[in-house]
Write a protein that holds these residues in place. Structure first.
Motif, short mmCIF file in Angstrom:
data_model
loop_
_atom_site.label_atom_id
_atom_site.label_comp_id
_atom_site.label_asym_id
_atom_site.label_seq_id
_atom_site.Cartn_x
_atom_site.Cartn_y
_atom_site.Cartn_z
N VAL A 406 35.97 31.49 22.28
CA VAL A 406 36.49 31.40 23.62
C VAL A 406 35.91 32.53 24.46
N ILE A 407 35.50 32.17 25.67
CA ILE A 407 34.88 33.13 26.59
C ILE A 407 35.67 33.07 27.89
N LEU A 408 36.18 34.20 28.31
CA LEU A 408 36.88 34.32 29.59
C LEU A 408 35.90 34.85 30.63
N MET A 409 35.72 34.12 31.72
CA MET A 409 34.79 34.53 32.77
C MET A 409 35.58 34.71 34.05
N GLU A 410 35.48 35.88 34.63
CA GLU A 410 36.22 36.23 35.84
C GLU A 410 35.23 36.63 36.92
N LEU A 411 35.19 35.86 38.00
CA LEU A 411 34.25 36.08 39.09
C LEU A 411 34.88 36.96 40.16
N THR A 412 34.10 37.90 40.67
CA THR A 412 34.49 38.73 41.81
C THR A 412 33.36 38.71 42.83
N VAL A 413 33.73 38.62 44.11
CA VAL A 413 32.74 38.69 45.20
C VAL A 413 33.04 39.96 45.99
N PRO A 414 32.63 41.11 45.46
CA PRO A 414 32.99 42.39 46.09
C PRO A 414 31.92 42.86 47.07
N TRP A 415 32.19 43.97 47.72
CA TRP A 415 31.18 44.70 48.47
C TRP A 415 30.19 45.27 47.46
N GLU A 416 28.90 45.19 47.76
CA GLU A 416 27.88 45.52 46.74
C GLU A 416 28.04 46.90 46.15
N GLU A 417 28.56 47.85 46.89
CA GLU A 417 28.71 49.20 46.37
C GLU A 417 29.87 49.32 45.38
N ARG A 418 30.72 48.29 45.29
CA ARG A 418 31.88 48.37 44.42
C ARG A 418 31.80 47.39 43.25
N ALA A 422 34.71 46.75 40.31
CA ALA A 422 35.31 45.43 40.13
C ALA A 422 35.18 44.95 38.69
N SER A 423 34.05 45.22 38.07
CA SER A 423 33.85 44.80 36.68
C SER A 423 34.82 45.50 35.74
N GLU A 424 35.00 46.80 35.91
CA GLU A 424 35.92 47.54 35.05
C GLU A 424 37.36 47.07 35.26
N ARG A 425 37.72 46.79 36.50
CA ARG A 425 39.08 46.35 36.78
C ARG A 425 39.38 45.01 36.12
N LYS A 426 38.45 44.06 36.18
CA LYS A 426 38.66 42.75 35.57
C LYS A 426 38.64 42.85 34.05
N ARG A 427 37.82 43.70 33.52
CA ARG A 427 37.76 43.85 32.06
C ARG A 427 39.08 44.40 31.52
N GLU A 428 39.64 45.37 32.22
CA GLU A 428 40.93 45.93 31.79
C GLU A 428 42.06 44.91 31.94
N LYS A 429 41.98 44.08 32.96
CA LYS A 429 43.04 43.10 33.20
C LYS A 429 43.17 42.12 32.05
N TYR A 430 42.05 41.71 31.46
CA TYR A 430 42.08 40.68 30.41
C TYR A 430 41.86 41.26 29.02
N ARG A 443 37.15 33.98 18.13
CA ARG A 443 36.13 34.95 18.54
C ARG A 443 36.10 34.95 20.07
N ALA A 444 36.73 35.95 20.64
CA ALA A 444 36.93 35.97 22.09
C ALA A 444 36.19 37.14 22.72
N GLN A 445 35.78 36.93 23.96
CA GLN A 445 35.19 38.00 24.75
C GLN A 445 35.39 37.69 26.22
N CYS A 446 35.42 38.75 27.01
CA CYS A 446 35.61 38.64 28.46
C CYS A 446 34.30 39.01 29.15
N LEU A 447 33.87 38.14 30.06
CA LEU A 447 32.63 38.37 30.80
C LEU A 447 32.93 38.44 32.30
N PRO A 448 33.21 39.62 32.83
CA PRO A 448 33.34 39.74 34.29
C PRO A 448 31.96 39.56 34.94
#
Length: 511
Positions: A406-418, A422-430, A443-448
């Motif tokens: 299983v693969i969890l994919m979380e998309l973020t459309v942030p300001w380019e400097e952030r 955003a990646s660290e925040r989504k990784r911690e969330k899941y 066998r699970a992994q999270c892909l922000p």
């Protein structure tokens, strides 16, 4: 006696009418001042003719790149032009290019000519071409096989501001230093992954080409140092996790002129936002029309609380998510038609050609044929209960029952400097959800994954596609489609920045 008569007639001919040889004009003064003035007038005539042609601006820029630029380089080579005069030519050309592309006069010329920028345009710098050409001339004289040429001490004059022989010496010094340092690691690749060129072992044309590339690299470093000092237009130098974008002439021709104009101005923050208009003295307040905060470009496209509450950013997020999901769905369907890779050793007789190998699917999608994709679009996504029960809703869940992956994919459309934030925040969330799946034997992994608000895909998206097995041209097309979706949606957000956000606007922008 005969030579004296010939010299007399030659001097009389040059005095009466200048002589032209190999594109260079000789007059009685034997100086280049008149030819430099003529070249200046010729350049202005060409630019004016193109400007009055009535063609669209992008075609005028193409005419300059492929028509005017090659023709003006020859007189810059044969006559003794100082670099200050060439820079004056380039400033004039830059003014025309900005006008043709609809860009403001305040935009730095580095945005037009820089080849290491996050956004690269297919336009060459006249001064850079001049420097590289003069450096090549120094190398040709110095390394000539004819001793009478190499030992003549011919000096290539380019003015006092920049000297060609000093640039060549500096480039060769840098190459020798790289030779002493040896290969270095670049990115995630290990030592030896990047091919290295040994300068001391090269000779002739290959050696000269390497020196010219190093001269160009030095010019790019100087541009980068200037951009770092620009707080607003140089903000792209801090986009560590964003991928570069190169606009080709084919893409420039196909694209809407307003799209290219918005893309360039948004990257260098020269759009007429309330904040910029206030700095330019055009308005009395820099307030955002929606929330009365400071209306910078970042505020309008990424952090306005009123726009967030109205669902504007969520709409843009869904536009990008739809494109990413379509790319992954297409890859899943293709993987089901291909054979999974098998490891085997084939022995061949001496001289026997190897057999053709069938196309196989690599990456995670090639490990099994029962992948399923669930996307949080249209209706609320429910995490598969066969895996684990949770109230969390990732944007995409890719799973295989037979292989228990299983693969969890979380998309973020942030300001380019952030992007990294955003990646660290989504990784911690899941993180807890991933651990829960692993406790149940999956066998699970999270892909922000991130795609910047101005259409610059994050490196995480490239890594995610590679991990799934979407590589080569398919990966480039998928990344380009996601970038274009984000850029198109942000352009619509910019157009509607001071208007009501209704369902009609969603339909119009989606089309």
């Amino acid at each position: 006696m005969y030579s004296e008569i010939l010299l007399f007639w030659c001097s009389f001919s040059v005095t009466e009418k200048p002589v032209k040889s190999l594109g260079k004009t000789f007059d009685c003064s034997l100086k280049d001042a008149a030819s430099i003035r003529a070249t200046n007038e010729q350049l202005e005539s060409w630019l004016t003719t193109v400007d009055k042609s009535g063609l669209p601006g992008k075609f005028k820029a193409w005419l300059y790149q492929h028509g005017i630029s090659p023709r003006i380089l020859w007189p810059l080579l044969v006559y003794e032009f100082p670099i200050s005069t060439v820079e004056g030519f380039e400033r004039r050309v830059s003014n025309y290019l900005r006008r043709w592309l609809g860009l403001p006069r305040s935009l730095s010329s580095i945005a037009l000519y820089g080849k290491k920028n996050k956004l690269t345009l297919p336009i060459n710098s006249l001064s850079e071409e001049f420097m590289v050409t003069r450096a090549r001339e120094v190398l040709q004289y110095r390394d000539s096989k004819d001793l009478r040429v190499s030992q003549a001490g011919i000096e290539v004059r380019t003015g006092r501001k920049w000297r060609a022989h000093e640039a060549v010496d500096q480039a060769e010094s840098r190459l020798r230093h790289k030779e002493l340092v040896g290969p270095v690691a670049i990115g995630r690749a290990g030592l030896g992954s990047t091919p290295t060129t040994h300068y001391n072992k090269l000779k002739g044309k290959e050696r000269r080409n390497l020196v010219q590339k190093e001269v160009t690299a030095g010019i790019e470093e100087q541009r980068a140092s200037q951009m770092v000092g620009m707080r607003q237009q140089g903000a792209w130098t801090r986009w560590e996790d964003a991928m570069e974008r190169k606009i080709s002439w084919a893409e420039l021709w196909r694209a809407d002129p307003y799209r290219i104009k918005f893309l360039i101005q948004s990257v260098y923050d020269t759009l007429p936002s309330p904040s910029n208009l206030f700095c330019w003295g055009k308005v009395e307040t820099p307030a955002c029309t929606l929330c009365q905060g400071r209306g910078s470009l970042e505020h309008i496209l990424s952090s306005c609380p009123k726009a967030l509450g109205e669902g504007r950013y969520r709409w843009r997020h869904d536009q990008v998510l739809k494109v990413v999901a379509e790319s992954i769905t297409t890859a899943i369907n293709q993987s089901k038609r291909l054979k999974p890779p098998r490891r085997k050793i084939s022995f061949l007789r001496a001289g026997e050609p190897p057999p053709s190998r069938p196309t196989v699917q690599t990456g995670l999608l090639g490990t099994t044929n029962d992948w399923q994709l669930r996307v949080d679009l249209g209706k609320q996504l429910k995490f598969p209960r066969d895996i684990v029960e949770t109230s969390l809703r990732p944007d995409m869940v890719l799973f295989s029952v037979t292989s228990k992956q299983v693969i969890l994919m979380e998309l973020t459309v942030p300001w380019e400097e952030r992007m990294e934030e955003a990646s660290e925040r989504k990784r911690e969330k899941y993180a807890e959800l991933v651990e829960e799946c692993r406790r149940w034997g999956w066998r699970a992994q999270c892909l922000p994954i991130e795609v910047g608000g101005r259409g610059f895909a994050g490196k995480s998206l490239c890594r995610a596609y590679s991990l799934l097995g979407i590589t080569g041209a398919r990966k480039r097309r998928a990344i380009s489609a996601a970038s274009e979706a984000a850029e198109k949606a942000s352009r619509w957000l910019w157009i509607r920045r001071d208007k009501l956000w209704a369902n009609a606007s969603w339909t119009q922008a989606g089309n």
